[in-house]
Design an enzyme around this catalytic site. Structure first.
Site, PDB file in Angstrom:
ATOM      1  N   SER A  45      -4.338   7.994  -5.030  1.00 14.99           N
ATOM      2  CA  SER A  45      -5.270   9.114  -4.914  1.00 14.99           C
ATOM      3  C   SER A  45      -6.358   9.046  -5.978  1.00 14.99           C
ATOM      4  O   SER A  45      -7.507   9.403  -5.720  1.00 14.99           O
ATOM      5  CB  SER A  45      -4.532  10.452  -4.965  1.00 14.99           C
ATOM      6  OG  SER A  45      -3.786  10.569  -6.159  1.00 14.99           O
ATOM      7  N   GLU A  46      -6.017   8.586  -7.199  1.00 16.31           N
ATOM      8  CA  GLU A  46      -7.039   8.355  -8.221  1.00 16.31           C
ATOM      9  C   GLU A  46      -6.656   7.183  -9.113  1.00 16.31           C
ATOM     10  O   GLU A  46      -5.464   6.957  -9.388  1.00 16.31           O
ATOM     11  CB  GLU A  46      -7.267   9.589  -9.118  1.00 16.31           C
ATOM     12  CG  GLU A  46      -8.400  10.480  -8.691  1.00 16.31           C
ATOM     13  CD  GLU A  46      -7.949  11.561  -7.745  1.00 16.31           C
ATOM     14  OE1 GLU A  46      -8.806  12.207  -7.126  1.00 16.31           O
ATOM     15  OE2 GLU A  46      -6.730  11.746  -7.614  1.00 16.31           O
ATOM     16  N   THR A  47      -7.676   6.482  -9.549  1.00 20.01           N
ATOM     17  CA  THR A  47      -7.550   5.497 -10.621  1.00 20.01           C
ATOM     18  C   THR A  47      -8.496   5.920 -11.732  1.00 20.01           C
ATOM     19  O   THR A  47      -9.664   6.230 -11.484  1.00 20.01           O
ATOM     20  CB  THR A  47      -7.904   4.079 -10.134  1.00 20.01           C
ATOM     21  OG1 THR A  47      -6.977   3.688  -9.117  1.00 20.01           O
ATOM     22  CG2 THR A  47      -7.836   3.077 -11.270  1.00 20.01           C
TER      23      THR A  47
END
Length: 273
Positions: A45-47
């Site tokens: 979902s996020e890096t």
């Protein structure tokens, strides 16, 4: 270049919300296209990408977050994950300050290993129930609030915890209802189980049908439920398949978000910018 996968807002592996973390040795960020390609490859979902800042400034590290398809203005779980990596690798002790799009964000470590984020509190503006929202969600909203620009979600109150847990929304129909996504929430059916409210978060427009645990959403959930329950310190359960707990403390225009994190993968990124 090291890349790590960290499960945030959980004290055990394979729960909470996984985030990629890349600590850069440079004094700036690489090309945006490279950052986006790495985030797409990681496909979480996020890096988070962070680089150190000169000493004696307002912040210690610069921080940005990317979903597989776009950069976002604020991300709680990837900030928690980044603070965890900095602490576990000895790059920082105690408190760390991040320079990010919403301003300076703080993270402080406790003796038990948990981390507390210091984020801006979201405003809440009541809005009318949009045409088609009930059909898109699969449940009738009790109330709907718009959140601040740095969050960009619609906060939708539902009738009860069971409705939140059973929800099976039409993701395509949710796209375009808000700037970022939709938070659904309800009071806990039994607060004796260790949480005061439940939530789920949907971001199909950002390439994430359902986010496992969303720290930034709790900057809106904290003032929403604190006003209803009459307490400034609460615990939220995000009722995704992975689940996760977020302890919130409302401090006026700031909201403290507390949780734990676990590194599950520590590897080498071979494609340099």
């Amino acid at each position: 270049m090291r890349i790590r996968i960290v499960d945030a807002f959980t004290d055990r592996p394979f729960a909470g919300n996984p985030a990629g973390v890349v600590l850069l040795d440079s004094d700036g960020f690489p090309d945006d296209g490279w950052l986006q390609r790495v985030a797409a490859e990681v496909n979480l979902s996020e890096t988070a990408f962070a680089h150190p800042l000169p000493p004696n400034g307002d912040a210690d590290w610069a921080l940005r977050w990317f979903t597989p398809v776009t950069e976002v203005d604020l991300c709680g779980h990837a900030t928690l994950a980044t603070a965890h990596v900095l602490r576990s690798t000895g790059r920082t002790t105690g408190a760390v300050r991040f320079a990010a799009r919403p301003g300076v964000l703080g993270a402080t470590a406790a003796e038990d290993g948990s981390l507390t984020l210091d984020f801006p509190t979201s405003s809440l503006t009541p809005v009318e129930i949009l045409d088609g929202m009930a059909e898109a969600l699969g449940a009738r909203p009790v109330s709907v609030h718009d959140t601040a620009a740095h969050v960009g979600d619609l906060l939708v109150e539902l009738a009860d915890e069971r409705t939140v847990r059973a929800l099976a929304p039409g993701f395509a129909a949710l796209v375009g209802l808000s700037r970022r996504g939709v938070i659904v929430t309800a009071a806990a059916e039994n607060p004796g189980r260790g949480y005061d409210f439940v939530s789920r978060c949907f971001y199909p427009g950002a390439g994430i049908d359902e986010d496992p645990v969303t720290g930034s959403a709790h900057t809106a959930l904290a003032p929403f439920w604190s006003a209803r329950l009459g307490r400034t310190e609460l615990t939220g359960l995000q009722a995704s398949a992975r689940t996760g707990l977020v302890r919130t403390a409302l401090r006026g225009n700031r909201t403290l978000l507390t949780g734990s994190a676990v590194t599950v993968i520590d590897g080498e990124l071979l494609s340099a910018p």
